[in-house]
Design an enzyme around this catalytic site. Structure first.
Site, mmCIF file in Angstrom:
data_model
loop_
_atom_site.group_PDB
_atom_site.id
_atom_site.type_symbol
_atom_site.label_atom_id
_atom_site.label_comp_id
_atom_site.label_asym_id
_atom_site.label_seq_id
_atom_site.Cartn_x
_atom_site.Cartn_y
_atom_site.Cartn_z
ATOM 1 N N MET A 1 0.898 -1.152 0.000
ATOM 2 C CA MET A 1 0.000 0.000 0.000
ATOM 3 C C MET A 1 0.937 1.202 0.000
ATOM 4 O O MET A 1 1.446 1.602 1.068
ATOM 5 C CB MET A 1 -0.912 -0.013 1.224
ATOM 6 C CG MET A 1 -1.911 -1.140 1.197
ATOM 7 S SD MET A 1 -2.925 -1.349 2.696
ATOM 8 C CE MET A 1 -3.101 0.260 3.379
ATOM 9 N N THR A 2 1.212 1.759 -1.176
ATOM 10 C CA THR A 2 2.222 2.806 -1.293
ATOM 11 C C THR A 2 1.849 4.071 -0.535
ATOM 12 O O THR A 2 2.741 4.769 -0.049
ATOM 13 C CB THR A 2 2.499 3.156 -2.767
ATOM 14 O OG1 THR A 2 1.279 3.525 -3.400
ATOM 15 C CG2 THR A 2 3.125 1.973 -3.484
ATOM 16 N N CYS A 3 0.571 4.366 -0.415
ATOM 17 C CA CYS A 3 0.178 5.595 0.284
ATOM 18 C C CYS A 3 0.539 5.543 1.759
ATOM 19 O O CYS A 3 0.688 6.579 2.403
ATOM 20 C CB CYS A 3 -1.312 5.860 0.111
ATOM 21 S SG CYS A 3 -2.358 4.521 0.719
ATOM 22 N N ALA A 4 0.703 4.332 2.303
ATOM 23 C CA ALA A 4 1.023 4.179 3.724
ATOM 24 C C ALA A 4 2.401 3.556 3.939
ATOM 25 O O ALA A 4 2.754 3.263 5.083
ATOM 26 C CB ALA A 4 -0.038 3.320 4.402
#
Length: 101
Positions: free
Chosen positions: A66-69
């Site tokens: 999960m790149t956003c996190a």
């Protein structure tokens, strides 16, 4: 990551963060912090009458992110070598992909 080449380290960081480079200060200053968790296996339970259990193992699964996190999800691989190979495959083949998991 210590066994990765500099190119593989760069690809790993881009795979996990989605960014082409780390901030000044490296992994230590990532916000949010890099988090690694155990990924539930997509193991398929054998539904035949013999009841022998799983027909696939976590060794068949790929890591996901999960790149956003800055969140890396690793299946419970049976060996370090399998984890290494699966990570290399994911970071090389997953570049430019977008998937919700």
């Amino acid at each position: 990551m210590g066994e990765f080449t500099p190119e593989q380290q760069h690809a790993f960081c881009q795979f996990v963060t989605g960014a082409p480079r780390l901030p000044s200060g490296g992994l230590a200053v990532l916000n949010p912090k890099l988090t690694i968790v155990r990924k539930l296996s997509s193991t398929v339970v054998n539904t035949s009458s013999n009841g022998n259990g799983p027909s696939e193992s976590a060794d068949d699964d790929l890591p996901s992110v999960m790149t956003c996190a800055n969140y890396l999800k690793l299946p419970p691989y049976s060996t370090k070598e399998i984890m290494y190979k699966k990570l290399l495959y994911a970071i090389s083949e997953g570049q430019g992909s977008f998937d919700l998991s």
